[in-house]
Design an enzyme around this catalytic site. Structure first.
Site, PDB file in Angstrom:
ATOM      1  N   TYR A   2      -1.689 -17.739 104.030  1.00 55.91           N
ATOM      2  CA  TYR A   2      -1.769 -18.742 102.955  1.00 55.91           C
ATOM      3  C   TYR A   2      -0.375 -19.027 102.396  1.00 55.91           C
ATOM      4  O   TYR A   2       0.020 -20.198 102.233  1.00 55.91           O
ATOM      5  CB  TYR A   2      -2.696 -18.211 101.855  1.00 55.91           C
ATOM      6  CG  TYR A   2      -2.948 -19.180 100.732  1.00 55.91           C
ATOM      7  CD1 TYR A   2      -3.703 -20.322 100.932  1.00 55.91           C
ATOM      8  CD2 TYR A   2      -2.435 -18.933  99.455  1.00 55.91           C
ATOM      9  CE1 TYR A   2      -3.937 -21.207  99.885  1.00 55.91           C
ATOM     10  CE2 TYR A   2      -2.667 -19.800  98.410  1.00 55.91           C
ATOM     11  CZ  TYR A   2      -3.422 -20.945  98.627  1.00 55.91           C
ATOM     12  OH  TYR A   2      -3.654 -21.814  97.589  1.00 55.91           O
TER      13      TYR A   2
ATOM     14  N   ALA B 259       2.562 -18.564 103.809  1.00 59.62           N
ATOM     15  CA  ALA B 259       3.417 -19.267 104.775  1.00 59.62           C
ATOM     16  C   ALA B 259       3.064 -20.756 104.806  1.00 59.62           C
ATOM     17  O   ALA B 259       3.953 -21.618 104.858  1.00 59.62           O
ATOM     18  CB  ALA B 259       3.248 -18.654 106.165  1.00 59.62           C
ATOM     19  N   SER B 260       1.769 -21.052 104.725  1.00 61.42           N
ATOM     20  CA  SER B 260       1.362 -22.464 104.768  1.00 61.42           C
ATOM     21  C   SER B 260       1.851 -23.206 103.523  1.00 61.42           C
ATOM     22  O   SER B 260       2.317 -24.347 103.597  1.00 61.42           O
ATOM     23  CB  SER B 260      -0.159 -22.593 104.901  1.00 61.42           C
ATOM     24  OG  SER B 260      -0.805 -22.220 103.700  1.00 61.42           O
ATOM     25  N   LYS B 261       1.781 -22.542 102.367  1.00 63.85           N
ATOM     26  CA  LYS B 261       2.187 -23.208 101.122  1.00 63.85           C
ATOM     27  C   LYS B 261       3.709 -23.240 100.984  1.00 63.85           C
ATOM     28  O   LYS B 261       4.260 -24.183 100.404  1.00 63.85           O
ATOM     29  CB  LYS B 261       1.536 -22.511  99.916  1.00 63.85           C
ATOM     30  CG  LYS B 261       0.005 -22.650  99.879  1.00 63.85           C
ATOM     31  CD  LYS B 261      -0.423 -24.103  99.705  1.00 63.85           C
ATOM     32  CE  LYS B 261      -1.925 -24.226  99.485  1.00 63.85           C
ATOM     33  NZ  LYS B 261      -2.365 -25.615  99.305  1.00 63.85           N
TER      34      LYS B 261
ATOM     35  N   ASP C 179     -12.423 -34.734 108.686  1.00 63.58           N
ATOM     36  CA  ASP C 179     -11.763 -33.438 108.806  1.00 63.58           C
ATOM     37  C   ASP C 179     -10.262 -33.689 108.922  1.00 63.58           C
ATOM     38  O   ASP C 179      -9.786 -34.240 109.925  1.00 63.58           O
ATOM     39  CB  ASP C 179     -12.300 -32.701 110.042  1.00 63.58           C
ATOM     40  CG  ASP C 179     -11.698 -31.311 110.176  1.00 63.58           C
ATOM     41  OD1 ASP C 179     -10.684 -31.024 109.503  1.00 63.58           O
ATOM     42  OD2 ASP C 179     -12.244 -30.520 110.953  1.00 63.58           O
TER      43      ASP C 179
ATOM     44  N   SER D 135       1.135 -23.987  95.873  1.00 60.88           N
ATOM     45  CA  SER D 135       0.602 -22.818  95.166  1.00 60.88           C
ATOM     46  C   SER D 135       1.732 -22.015  94.552  1.00 60.88           C
ATOM     47  O   SER D 135       2.834 -21.959  95.096  1.00 60.88           O
ATOM     48  CB  SER D 135      -0.179 -21.930  96.129  1.00 60.88           C
ATOM     49  OG  SER D 135      -0.478 -20.690  95.505  1.00 60.88           O
TER      50      SER D 135
HETATM   51  N1  LIG Z   1      -8.070 -22.310  93.088  1.00 67.57           N
HETATM   52  C1  LIG Z   1      -6.857 -21.776  92.965  1.00 67.57           C
HETATM   53  O1  LIG Z   1      -6.679 -20.753  92.286  1.00 67.57           O
HETATM   54  C2  LIG Z   1      -5.678 -22.415  93.653  1.00 67.57           C
HETATM   55  C3  LIG Z   1      -4.416 -21.910  93.351  1.00 67.57           C
HETATM   56  C4  LIG Z   1      -3.309 -22.485  93.967  1.00 67.57           C
HETATM   57  C5  LIG Z   1      -3.474 -23.534  94.826  1.00 67.57           C
HETATM   58  N2  LIG Z   1      -4.716 -24.000  95.107  1.00 67.57           N
HETATM   59  C6  LIG Z   1      -4.834 -25.111  96.034  1.00 67.57           C
HETATM   60  O2  LIG Z   1      -5.584 -26.136  95.433  1.00 67.57           O
HETATM   61  C7  LIG Z   1      -6.209 -26.917  96.440  1.00 67.57           C
HETATM   62  C8  LIG Z   1      -7.678 -27.107  96.103  1.00 67.57           C
HETATM   63  O3  LIG Z   1      -8.285 -25.827  96.164  1.00 67.57           O
HETATM   64  P1  LIG Z   1      -9.575 -25.442  95.315  1.00 67.57           P
HETATM   65  O4  LIG Z   1      -9.267 -24.144  94.676  1.00 67.57           O
HETATM   66  O5  LIG Z   1     -10.034 -26.568  94.499  1.00 67.57           O
HETATM   67  O6  LIG Z   1     -10.591 -25.102  96.505  1.00 67.57           O
HETATM   68  P2  LIG Z   1     -12.001 -25.700  96.942  1.00 67.57           P
HETATM   69  O7  LIG Z   1     -12.904 -25.842  95.780  1.00 67.57           O
HETATM   70  O8  LIG Z   1     -12.433 -24.853  98.085  1.00 67.57           O
HETATM   71  O9  LIG Z   1     -11.633 -27.165  97.449  1.00 67.57           O
HETATM   72  C9  LIG Z   1     -10.992 -27.377  98.665  1.00 67.57           C
HETATM   73  C10 LIG Z   1     -11.184 -28.826  99.026  1.00 67.57           C
HETATM   74  O10 LIG Z   1     -10.478 -29.083 100.257  1.00 67.57           O
HETATM   75  C11 LIG Z   1     -11.384 -29.714 101.168  1.00 67.57           C
HETATM   76  N3  LIG Z   1     -11.026 -29.350 102.529  1.00 67.57           N
HETATM   77  C12 LIG Z   1     -10.776 -28.121 103.022  1.00 67.57           C
HETATM   78  N4  LIG Z   1     -10.542 -28.175 104.331  1.00 67.57           N
HETATM   79  C13 LIG Z   1     -10.643 -29.503 104.678  1.00 67.57           C
HETATM   80  C14 LIG Z   1     -10.511 -30.202 105.909  1.00 67.57           C
HETATM   81  N5  LIG Z   1     -10.248 -29.567 107.062  1.00 67.57           N
HETATM   82  N6  LIG Z   1     -10.681 -31.543 105.890  1.00 67.57           N
HETATM   83  C15 LIG Z   1     -10.976 -32.189 104.742  1.00 67.57           C
HETATM   84  N7  LIG Z   1     -11.089 -31.569 103.561  1.00 67.57           N
HETATM   85  C16 LIG Z   1     -10.938 -30.237 103.533  1.00 67.57           C
HETATM   86  C17 LIG Z   1     -12.747 -29.181 100.775  1.00 67.57           C
HETATM   87  O11 LIG Z   1     -13.757 -30.105 101.170  1.00 67.57           O
HETATM   88  P3  LIG Z   1     -14.798 -29.894 102.367  1.00 67.57           P
HETATM   89  O12 LIG Z   1     -15.102 -28.433 102.457  1.00 67.57           O
HETATM   90  O13 LIG Z   1     -15.956 -30.744 101.962  1.00 67.57           O
HETATM   91  O14 LIG Z   1     -14.101 -30.418 103.564  1.00 67.57           O
HETATM   92  C18 LIG Z   1     -12.642 -29.168  99.260  1.00 67.57           C
HETATM   93  O15 LIG Z   1     -12.903 -30.450  98.737  1.00 67.57           O
HETATM   94  C19 LIG Z   1      -5.971 -26.184  97.760  1.00 67.57           C
HETATM   95  O16 LIG Z   1      -4.890 -26.768  98.443  1.00 67.57           O
HETATM   96  C20 LIG Z   1      -5.596 -24.783  97.306  1.00 67.57           C
HETATM   97  O17 LIG Z   1      -4.787 -24.102  98.236  1.00 67.57           O
HETATM   98  C21 LIG Z   1      -5.824 -23.468  94.535  1.00 67.57           C
END
Ligand SMILES: NC(=O)c1ccc[n+]([C@@H]2O[C@H](COP(=O)([O-])OP(=O)(O)OC[C@H]3O[C@@H](n4cnc5c(N)ncnc54)[C@H](OP(=O)(O)O)[C@@H]3O)[C@@H](O)[C@H]2O)c1
Length: 259
Positions: free
Chosen positions: A151, A153-155, A59, A138
């Protein structure tokens, strides 16, 4: 070590963009340390690409667990060439029930976890070849959007963290890249109940990121038309941005409007 083969730590590799990017990079022959809380998807990648994967589960919101992951990578490889901080989460703010604890959760998931990982990664990057620190931010940082206070603010914090560190790490030869995706089809966005224009499949996003990473650019932002639209809106006078943002904001659900 073959120069073409890199030692890469990739977080958030159990689903979505991270999982697709892991597959791309493993197919290119790189060594990957993969982090996420769920181990089964990481194990599946280790079995599909034997000898290339170091499972570094945990985590990332826990600094102790991140330090343990750092030690594990250090013992196995002694160095890292690339670190890709992709793990993250999203929660939407309901302003009528504003909850500071939720802001804290999202900042911990997207910003503090990245800081923990950077602390663990920097000593290893300093031993690496052509070291490269990458974080997935993001496109939300180009324009404030409704319900995105936590979200966004974090990004936005992650953007500043990376852009400022870029200046300080340059003298050590460590390159810094920010990835700014628009909408990508992943479990994170599959929960959304609003229109997501120009949404890309995760595999397409991963291919583009993997193709651009070797040049170590300052930023990888996509899809281009979506990014240009956001930037254009972001350059408009504030009163117009607010007028548009207010139209995008949801009207309250009937039970909320009439408590
Ligand atoms: N999808 C979009 O449209 C989009 C757009 C802009 C930016 N993003 C960014 O892209 C990144 C990936 O997002 P995604 O869309 O691929 O989402 P996702 O499919 O939900 O993947 C998120 C990943 O982060 C891991 N994770 C989350 N919290 C964690 C923690 N506390 N410790 C360890 N691992 C953790 C999850 O694994 P576990 O749950 O197994 O821990 C999962 O592998 C994120 O930073 C997101 O903000 C996504």
């Amino acid at each position: 070590m073959n120069r073409a083969t890199q030692r890469i730590w990739l977080t958030g590799a159990s689903s979505g963009i991270g999982q697709a990017l892991a597959i791309e990079l493993l197919q290119q022959g790189h060594q990957l340390a993969l982090s996420a809380r769920r181990t089964e998807p990481l194990q599946a990648l280790a079995e599909r690409f034997p000898g290339q994967v170091l499972i570094a589960a945990g985590d990332l919101t826990s600094i102790e667990q991140v330090r343990r992951i750092g030690s594990r990578i250090s013992q196995a490889w002694g160095a890292l060439d690339t670190v890709i901080l992709n793990a993250g989460n999203c929660e939407y703010v309901e302003a009528r029930h504003f909850e500071a604890a939720m802001i804290e959760r999202v900042l911990r998931a997207n910003l503090l976890s990245a800081a923990y990982c950077i602390e663990a990664a920097l000593p290893l990057l300093r031993q690496g070849t052509k070291p490269h620190l990458v974080a997935v931010g993001s496109s939300v940082t180009y324009l404030p959007l409704p319900r995105s206070a936590a979200y966004g603010a974090s990004k936005a914090g992650l953007r500043y963290l990376m852009e400022s560190l870029r200046l300080d790490l340059a003298s050590e030869g460590i390159a810094v890249t920010l990835v700014s995706p628009g909408f990508v089809d992943t479990p994170l966005t599959q929960k959304n109940d609003f229109p997501m224009p120009m949404r890309w499949p995760a595999a397409r996003a991963a291919r583009l990121i993997a193709r651009r990473l070797p040049r170590q650019p300052y930023e990888i932002a996509f899809p281009l038309p979506f990014i240009c639209s956001l930037r254009l809106l972001g350059a408009m006078p504030l009163c117009l941005q607010v007028a548009i943002g207010k139209r995008l904001a949801r009207s309250p659900a009937p039970e909320e409007a009439n408590p």
